[in-house]
Design an enzyme around this catalytic site. Sequence first.
Site, PDB file in Angstrom:
ATOM      1  N   ARG A 102       0.038   5.240 -10.726  1.00  0.00           N
ATOM      2  CA  ARG A 102       0.012   6.916 -10.141  1.00  0.00           C
ATOM      3  C   ARG A 102       0.321   7.451  -9.053  1.00  0.00           C
ATOM      4  NH1 ARG A 102      -1.587   4.836 -15.264  1.00  0.00           N
ATOM      5  NH2 ARG A 102      -3.055   3.803 -13.543  1.00  0.00           N
ATOM      6  N   THR A 103      -1.323   7.138  -8.522  1.00  0.00           N
ATOM      7  CA  THR A 103      -1.102   7.873  -7.113  1.00  0.00           C
ATOM      8  C   THR A 103      -0.017   7.502  -6.040  1.00  0.00           C
ATOM      9  OG1 THR A 103      -3.587   7.437  -7.575  1.00  0.00           O
ATOM     10  CG2 THR A 103      -2.554   8.104  -5.058  1.00  0.00           C
ATOM     11  N   LYS A 110      -2.463 -11.062   7.688  1.00  0.00           N
ATOM     12  CA  LYS A 110      -2.157 -11.993   8.683  1.00  0.00           C
ATOM     13  C   LYS A 110      -3.667 -11.627   9.666  1.00  0.00           C
ATOM     14  CE  LYS A 110       2.559 -12.192   9.668  1.00  0.00           C
ATOM     15  NZ  LYS A 110       3.884 -11.612  10.654  1.00  0.00           N
ATOM     16  N   ARG A 168      -5.271   4.768   0.561  1.00  0.00           N
ATOM     17  CA  ARG A 168      -6.014   4.247  -0.261  1.00  0.00           C
ATOM     18  C   ARG A 168      -6.194   2.807   0.639  1.00  0.00           C
ATOM     19  NH1 ARG A 168      -5.570   4.082  -6.504  1.00  0.00           N
ATOM     20  NH2 ARG A 168      -5.469   5.679  -6.742  1.00  0.00           N
ATOM     21  N   HIS A 203     -11.660  10.542  -4.524  1.00  0.00           N
ATOM     22  CA  HIS A 203     -10.335  10.353  -5.013  1.00  0.00           C
ATOM     23  C   HIS A 203     -10.019  12.191  -5.008  1.00  0.00           C
ATOM     24  CE1 HIS A 203      -6.753   9.515  -6.260  1.00  0.00           C
ATOM     25  NE2 HIS A 203      -7.130   8.946  -7.289  1.00  0.00           N
TER      26      HIS A 203
HETATM   27  N1   CP Z   1      -6.048   7.552 -11.728  1.00  0.00           N
HETATM   28  C1   CP Z   1      -5.151   6.479 -10.425  1.00  0.00           C
HETATM   29  O1   CP Z   1      -5.606   6.675  -9.046  1.00  0.00           O
HETATM   30  O2   CP Z   1      -4.229   6.313 -10.606  1.00  0.00           O
HETATM   31  P1   CP Z   1      -4.091   5.127  -9.728  1.00  0.00           P
HETATM   32  O3   CP Z   1      -4.499   3.469  -9.014  1.00  0.00           O
HETATM   33  O4   CP Z   1      -2.268   3.814 -10.548  1.00  0.00           O
HETATM   34  O5   CP Z   1      -3.260   4.908  -8.822  1.00  0.00           O
END
Ligand code: CP
Length: 336
Positions: free
Chosen positions: A77-78, A105, A127, A155
């Site tokens: 999603r993100t 590596k 992330r 988040h």
């Molecule tokens: N909600 C969320 O962060 O989903 P993803 O891990 O798919 O990005």
Amino acid sequence: MTPELRVMRGDLRVPGGSPPGGGRRHLLSVADLSADDVERLLATAASFGRSLEREVKKLPTLRGRTVVNLFFESSTRTSSSFELAAKRLSADTMTIRAAGSAVDKGESLKDTALTLGAYDPDVIVIRHPQIGAPQLVAGCTEAHVVNAGDGKHQHPTQALLDLYAIREELGRLEGLHVAVVGDVLHSRVARSLVQALALVGASVTLVGPPALIPRGIEAMGCEVAYDIEAIGAADVVYVLRMQRERMLEGAAYVPSLREYSARWGVTPERLRPGQRVMHPGPMNRGVEIDPRVADASHALIGLQVRAGLVVRMAVLYDLLTSGPVGVPAAAAVGVA
Ligand code: CP
């Protein structure tokens, strides 16, 4: 200029008032945001939502800008919504995933950031499993940095999209009661959401097994309950995934997933009419959420995903433009 468009003029607050790297702005934590910031971002997202109803969805707003998405942890999603958000705003985008990159590596995060920073990106979205990784990138590049999830810490864009989805569905945020159910201990989503709901005047009860609720978390301004019946009082039941990838090996947080599901799983029988259900995804159907709940009309999970696109457009827009004074904000945002 309408009041709605005027709210697009501000910018994100900088944590601690002085960011690493001078006057650049970042979104590293919900703690970086004021209530006004949240309101402005949600209003901007709503404006972008209207622009996406048109046949041609691309806006020229960030033409010539570059957004790098750097994902050291899995994401559907993100990562997809940040990429699409940048594309909808006409920015150039690159998505780098740890797997298949020089990280395999042994390249460090700092060297990866310095390497990508050499292309002069305007924004780096990151992330990473380590708490503080976005701050490190902010400190060693010239880009604006957006935290797309760091360990169990924060988040922030998830919290913003959750607020957006709740307001879309219920028409307000202030005064609502949200029950957040499940593995709070390992959840950056829960920490960000508790802070964000406090900013908009909503109350939160965290519900789950004692081993999965951090001790002292009430200091964040929420209530804690260990019995699933506590969700009955909530307007919104927000279900968290059991985050097995963050659990210590050998630690017994719950006797078994079957027992967890039996005692804390969100089932149709445990909900009352009118309650809305949310989940950040990915879901473990049959563990924390009954498939009948996930697929019901009162589940806002699809709405959350759609909200992710417009909210991330708003965050990129807000970081990169503040609209010169005197120029109609409609022109600045590219919405006719
Ligand atoms: N909600 C969320 O962060 O989903 P993803 O891990 O798919 O990005």
